[in-house]
Design a protein around this motif. Structure first.
Motif, PDB file in Angstrom:
ATOM      1  N   VAL A   1       0.845  -1.203   0.000  1.00  0.00           N
ATOM      2  CA  VAL A   1       0.000   0.000   0.000  1.00  0.00           C
ATOM      3  C   VAL A   1       0.879   1.251   0.000  1.00  0.00           C
ATOM      4  CG1 VAL A   1      -2.032  -1.071   1.034  1.00  0.00           C
ATOM      5  CG2 VAL A   1      -0.251  -0.125   2.529  1.00  0.00           C
ATOM      6  N   ARG A   2       2.084   1.124  -0.559  1.00  0.00           N
ATOM      7  CA  ARG A   2       3.009   2.249  -0.705  1.00  0.00           C
ATOM      8  C   ARG A   2       3.324   2.901   0.645  1.00  0.00           C
ATOM      9  NH1 ARG A   2       3.797   4.012  -5.815  1.00  0.00           N
ATOM     10  NH2 ARG A   2       3.907   6.229  -5.248  1.00  0.00           N
ATOM     11  N   ASN A   3       3.382   2.048   1.674  1.00  0.00           N
ATOM     12  CA  ASN A   3       3.719   2.488   3.033  1.00  0.00           C
ATOM     13  C   ASN A   3       2.771   3.559   3.567  1.00  0.00           C
ATOM     14  OD1 ASN A   3       5.965   0.736   3.308  1.00  0.00           O
ATOM     15  ND2 ASN A   3       7.213   2.158   2.109  1.00  0.00           N
ATOM     16  N   ALA A   4       1.531   3.518   3.099  1.00  0.00           N
ATOM     17  CA  ALA A   4       0.515   4.422   3.640  1.00  0.00           C
ATOM     18  C   ALA A   4       0.287   4.084   5.108  1.00  0.00           C
ATOM     19  CB  ALA A   4      -0.786   4.273   2.858  1.00  0.00           C
ATOM     20  N   PHE A   5      -0.079   5.095   5.897  1.00  0.00           N
ATOM     21  CA  PHE A   5      -0.242   4.815   7.316  1.00  0.00           C
ATOM     22  C   PHE A   5      -1.714   4.772   7.724  1.00  0.00           C
ATOM     23  CE2 PHE A   5       1.165   9.330   7.026  1.00  0.00           C
ATOM     24  CZ  PHE A   5      -0.007   9.962   7.427  1.00  0.00           C
ATOM     25  N   ASN A   6      -1.937   3.996   8.769  1.00  0.00           N
ATOM     26  CA  ASN A   6      -3.248   3.894   9.412  1.00  0.00           C
ATOM     27  C   ASN A   6      -3.018   3.995  10.911  1.00  0.00           C
ATOM     28  OD1 ASN A   6      -2.162   1.428  10.160  1.00  0.00           O
ATOM     29  ND2 ASN A   6      -3.439   0.229   8.761  1.00  0.00           N
TER      30      ASN A   6
ATOM     31  N   ALA B   1      -2.136   8.750   3.841  1.00  0.00           N
ATOM     32  CA  ALA B   1      -3.128   7.952   4.568  1.00  0.00           C
ATOM     33  C   ALA B   1      -3.583   6.742   3.757  1.00  0.00           C
ATOM     34  CB  ALA B   1      -4.332   8.820   4.911  1.00  0.00           C
ATOM     35  N   ASP B   2      -3.745   5.624   4.444  1.00  0.00           N
ATOM     36  CA  ASP B   2      -4.265   4.391   3.852  1.00  0.00           C
ATOM     37  C   ASP B   2      -5.730   4.582   3.446  1.00  0.00           C
ATOM     38  OD1 ASP B   2      -5.850   1.719   4.449  1.00  0.00           O
ATOM     39  OD2 ASP B   2      -3.805   1.135   3.929  1.00  0.00           O
ATOM     40  N   LEU B   3      -6.095   4.091   2.263  1.00  0.00           N
ATOM     41  CA  LEU B   3      -7.459   4.294   1.755  1.00  0.00           C
ATOM     42  C   LEU B   3      -8.511   3.657   2.656  1.00  0.00           C
ATOM     43  CD1 LEU B   3      -6.947   3.789  -2.095  1.00  0.00           C
ATOM     44  CD2 LEU B   3      -7.240   5.941  -0.851  1.00  0.00           C
ATOM     45  N   ASN B   4      -8.234   2.465   3.162  1.00  0.00           N
ATOM     46  CA  ASN B   4      -9.203   1.819   4.049  1.00  0.00           C
ATOM     47  C   ASN B   4      -9.371   2.590   5.348  1.00  0.00           C
ATOM     48  OD1 ASN B   4      -9.842  -0.373   2.354  1.00  0.00           O
ATOM     49  ND2 ASN B   4      -7.962  -1.438   2.970  1.00  0.00           N
ATOM     50  N   TRP B   5      -8.293   3.172   5.823  1.00  0.00           N
ATOM     51  CA  TRP B   5      -8.361   4.008   7.023  1.00  0.00           C
ATOM     52  C   TRP B   5      -9.196   5.263   6.737  1.00  0.00           C
ATOM     53  CZ3 TRP B   5      -4.451   8.123   8.610  1.00  0.00           C
ATOM     54  CH2 TRP B   5      -4.629   8.509   9.940  1.00  0.00           C
TER      55      TRP B   5
ATOM     56  N   MET C   1     -12.626   6.684   8.520  1.00  0.00           N
ATOM     57  CA  MET C   1     -12.723   8.043   9.059  1.00  0.00           C
ATOM     58  C   MET C   1     -13.954   8.775   8.548  1.00  0.00           C
ATOM     59  SD  MET C   1      -8.867   9.592   9.265  1.00  0.00           S
ATOM     60  CE  MET C   1      -8.389   9.196   7.585  1.00  0.00           C
ATOM     61  N   ALA C   2     -14.401   8.421   7.353  1.00  0.00           N
ATOM     62  CA  ALA C   2     -15.567   9.090   6.777  1.00  0.00           C
ATOM     63  C   ALA C   2     -16.803   8.918   7.652  1.00  0.00           C
ATOM     64  CB  ALA C   2     -15.834   8.554   5.377  1.00  0.00           C
ATOM     65  N   GLY C   3     -16.840   7.848   8.445  1.00  0.00           N
ATOM     66  CA  GLY C   3     -17.985   7.615   9.318  1.00  0.00           C
ATOM     67  C   GLY C   3     -17.751   8.016  10.757  1.00  0.00           C
TER      68      GLY C   3
ATOM     69  N   ASP D   1      -8.376  10.817  16.455  1.00  0.00           N
ATOM     70  CA  ASP D   1      -7.562  10.209  15.412  1.00  0.00           C
ATOM     71  C   ASP D   1      -6.479  11.180  14.949  1.00  0.00           C
ATOM     72  OD1 ASP D   1      -7.684   7.642  13.790  1.00  0.00           O
ATOM     73  OD2 ASP D   1      -7.540   9.133  12.197  1.00  0.00           O
ATOM     74  N   ALA D   2      -6.859  12.432  14.717  1.00  0.00           N
ATOM     75  CA  ALA D   2      -5.900  13.443  14.270  1.00  0.00           C
ATOM     76  C   ALA D   2      -4.864  13.737  15.346  1.00  0.00           C
ATOM     77  CB  ALA D   2      -6.640  14.723  13.884  1.00  0.00           C
ATOM     78  N   LEU D   3      -5.310  13.712  16.604  1.00  0.00           N
ATOM     79  CA  LEU D   3      -4.376  13.977  17.693  1.00  0.00           C
ATOM     80  C   LEU D   3      -3.324  12.876  17.795  1.00  0.00           C
ATOM     81  CD1 LEU D   3      -3.602  15.868  19.983  1.00  0.00           C
ATOM     82  CD2 LEU D   3      -5.172  14.607  21.474  1.00  0.00           C
ATOM     83  N   ALA D   4      -3.711  11.630  17.537  1.00  0.00           N
ATOM     84  CA  ALA D   4      -2.737  10.532  17.543  1.00  0.00           C
ATOM     85  C   ALA D   4      -1.676  10.754  16.468  1.00  0.00           C
ATOM     86  CB  ALA D   4      -3.449   9.199  17.332  1.00  0.00           C
ATOM     87  N   LEU D   5      -2.096  11.210  15.288  1.00  0.00           N
ATOM     88  CA  LEU D   5      -1.145  11.519  14.220  1.00  0.00           C
ATOM     89  C   LEU D   5      -0.228  12.664  14.642  1.00  0.00           C
ATOM     90  CD1 LEU D   5      -0.014  11.324  11.346  1.00  0.00           C
ATOM     91  CD2 LEU D   5      -1.935  12.737  10.575  1.00  0.00           C
ATOM     92  N   ALA D   6      -0.804  13.700  15.243  1.00  0.00           N
ATOM     93  CA  ALA D   6       0.000  14.833  15.689  1.00  0.00           C
ATOM     94  C   ALA D   6       1.030  14.402  16.727  1.00  0.00           C
ATOM     95  CB  ALA D   6      -0.911  15.918  16.256  1.00  0.00           C
TER      96      ALA D   6
END
Length: 262
Positions: free
Chosen positions: A24-29, A65-69, A73-75, A84-89
């Motif tokens: 997945v091109r090293n996309a992150f989740n 970002a991973d597409l499945n992730w 997130m859309a829901g 979720d955003a805070l974990a990334l930060a």
């Protein structure tokens, strides 16, 4: 350290953290984010580690970002999205604030949040075929959590352009902007990263750590009496430190300092 999305190796005071999701091109989740946070916090507290290389397995460094992730997130509710955003930060901050210097080894394309990963590192070396893109605006989003690091690394004027146009730019442009420090042919990437790593590992661990902190805490400050006193205090303290005294003695005695690897 055992992870499912990363590999971590340590050899001769150098740790290598490799994003290992080439399919997945090293996309992150959420798992990648949690594991990167754990890895950098752990390595930052490991006195055997003097420098860290952040790398990617496969043709891309990190596609964001991973597409499945993203579908999940859309829901999400507003509270879930914020958590979720805070974990990334927090993951980006773990890299940026790591007391060990971090080199980004960019072997391929780097998009969106992947640009943030590079920006959070101290030194970035890219293969000449790599491309970069802050693609969030194409999706109706914005690069908010990565912005503190990207703006520092790329500058305000360039960030203004690439945040709002979402244009791709190549490694040569990244070098011109100062976003990466070196661009080399793909077959010379490891040699260049190795050269920089050797310099870091050969320097005083305490001086490297304090120099990294110095840049972070002095950049942008007003040059006033408080800053003059702060910088004087820092050099006085390190001169009196064990490594500071040993470094000066070694220089005067024309020998290698005690911290130098054999």
């Amino acid at each position: 350290m055992e992870f499912t999305t990363l590999t971590v190796t340590i050899a001769r005071h150098l740790a290598t953290v490799t994003l290992n999701r080439p399919d997945v091109r090293n996309a992150f989740n959420e798992t990648v984010i949690a594991e990167l946070t754990e890895a950098f916090r752990g390595l930052g507290g490991n006195d055997e580690v003097r420098a860290i290389v952040l790398a990617g397995n496969g043709p891309a460094f990190c596609a964001g970002a991973d597409l499945n992730w993203m579908k999940k997130m859309a829901g999400y509710s507003n509270d879930e999205n914020r958590a979720d955003a805070l974990a990334l930060a927090q993951m980006l901050h773990a890299i940026w604030s790591c007391p060990r210097p971090v080199i980004a080894r960019i072997q391929g394309d780097t998009y969106a949040g992947g640009v943030g990963l590079v920006a959070a590192c101290d030194i970035a070396v890219a293969a000449d075929h790599a491309h970069f893109c802050l693609s969030e605006a194409r999706l109706g989003l914005l690069p908010a959590t990565i912005s503190p690091y990207v703006i520092r690394a790329m500058g305000e004027q360039a960030s203004r352009r690439y945040f709002i146009t979402a244009e791709r730019f190549d490694a040569a442009e990244a070098l011109r902007l100062g976003f990466v420090h070196a661009v080399v042919p793909a077959d010379a990437l490891d040699a260049k990263v190795g050269e920089i790593s050797a310099a870091l590992v050969g320097n005083s661990p305490n001086a490297v750590r304090e120099s990294k902190r110095l840049v972070q805490e002095v950049a942008g400050r007003v040059i006033d009496n408080d800053l003059l006193a702060d910088t004087a205090d820092r050099i006085a303290a390190i001169r009196a430190s064990e490594e500071g005294r040993e470094g000066v003695r070694a220089f005067l005695e024309k020998r290698s300092p005690a911290w130098k690897p054999a």
